[in-house]
Design a protein around this motif. Structure first.
Motif, PDB file in Angstrom:
ATOM      1  N   THR A  31     -14.422  19.245  80.885  1.00  0.00           N
ATOM      2  CA  THR A  31     -13.293  18.637  80.552  1.00  0.00           C
ATOM      3  C   THR A  31     -12.457  18.235  81.949  1.00  0.00           C
ATOM      4  O   THR A  31     -11.977  17.209  82.076  1.00  0.00           O
ATOM      5  CB  THR A  31     -12.326  19.719  79.943  1.00  0.00           C
ATOM      6  N   CYS A  34     -14.256  15.156  83.298  1.00  0.00           N
ATOM      7  CA  CYS A  34     -14.074  14.057  82.691  1.00  0.00           C
ATOM      8  C   CYS A  34     -12.600  13.513  82.982  1.00  0.00           C
ATOM      9  O   CYS A  34     -12.436  12.224  82.995  1.00  0.00           O
ATOM     10  CB  CYS A  34     -14.032  14.134  81.303  1.00  0.00           C
ATOM     11  N   TRP A  39     -14.956   9.765  81.486  1.00  0.00           N
ATOM     12  CA  TRP A  39     -15.500  10.286  80.256  1.00  0.00           C
ATOM     13  C   TRP A  39     -16.825   9.976  80.343  1.00  0.00           C
ATOM     14  O   TRP A  39     -17.647  10.405  79.631  1.00  0.00           O
ATOM     15  CB  TRP A  39     -14.607   9.927  79.026  1.00  0.00           C
ATOM     16  N   ASP A  40     -17.426   9.109  81.276  1.00  0.00           N
ATOM     17  CA  ASP A  40     -18.748   8.812  81.504  1.00  0.00           C
ATOM     18  C   ASP A  40     -19.552   9.923  82.258  1.00  0.00           C
ATOM     19  O   ASP A  40     -20.694   9.795  82.603  1.00  0.00           O
ATOM     20  CB  ASP A  40     -19.139   7.472  81.762  1.00  0.00           C
ATOM     21  N   ILE A  41     -19.059  11.100  82.720  1.00  0.00           N
ATOM     22  CA  ILE A  41     -19.420  11.779  83.571  1.00  0.00           C
ATOM     23  C   ILE A  41     -20.928  12.518  83.045  1.00  0.00           C
ATOM     24  O   ILE A  41     -21.833  12.765  83.702  1.00  0.00           O
ATOM     25  CB  ILE A  41     -18.634  12.991  83.921  1.00  0.00           C
ATOM     26  N   TYR A  62     -25.883  10.587  76.480  1.00  0.00           N
ATOM     27  CA  TYR A  62     -24.410  11.178  76.984  1.00  0.00           C
ATOM     28  C   TYR A  62     -24.699  12.696  76.198  1.00  0.00           C
ATOM     29  O   TYR A  62     -24.219  13.572  76.809  1.00  0.00           O
ATOM     30  CB  TYR A  62     -23.396  10.613  75.788  1.00  0.00           C
TER      31      TYR A  62
END
Length: 162
Positions: A31, A34, A39-41, A62
């Protein structure tokens, strides 16, 4: 009474402590990553296994990244649990040991795991990024693991103390 605990119950407690510590650490760490990095981590995490093409992957890539992240977090919890069976101070001092363990997790990731990954990620790193990584992992990874192991796993040192 600790000595009379059946082996299966003790094993169940160990698995519960590892699972809860690893899942909390994994969820908090993912969390915060990201939030800080986007959020593409999870695609970057997957790229550590399958290479740079993962950075342009879809839902399957993902999910792979998220899964790998939790495998790493659960592995870290397992290592702490195993060490705590021989090193009683890990159970007795979860705050200090958890903070140091979080720093160790970050250090191992930066100096061993990332350079050996398919991305071959190496420095140079900015001091700010190193300090941020250390502090974040001390809190979101080290502490949940240390406190879950202390709270949920049977403490082998209790049977020794008078």
């Amino acid at each position: 009474m600790e000595d009379s605990v059946p082996g299966s119950w003790s094993k169940r407690n160990a698995l519960l402590a590892i699972a809860i510590g690893g899942m909390i650490a994994g969820a908090l760490d993912l969390t915060q990553a990201c939030i800080l990095f986007g959020w593409d981590i999870p695609l970057s995490i997957a790229a550590g296994l399958i290479g740079p093409k993962a950075l342009h992957g879809g839902a399957g890539t993902y999910v792979l990244g998220v899964s790998l992240h939790f495998v790493i977090a659960l592995s870290a919890a397992t290592i702490y649990y195993a060490a705590s069976r021989k090193l009683g101070f890990l159970i007795e001092h979860p705050l200090v040991c958890g903070l140091f363990y979080g720093a160790a997790i970050e250090t191992v990731m930066n100096l061993i795991v990332l350079p050996l990954s398919a991305l071959h990620a190496r420095g140079p790193y900015e001091l700010h990024d190193l300090l941020q990584g250390l502090l974040v992992h001390m809190v979101v990874a080290g502490l949940p693991i240390a406190f879950s192991i202390r709270r949920l796993a049977n403490n082998p040192m209790r049977a020794i103390k008078p």
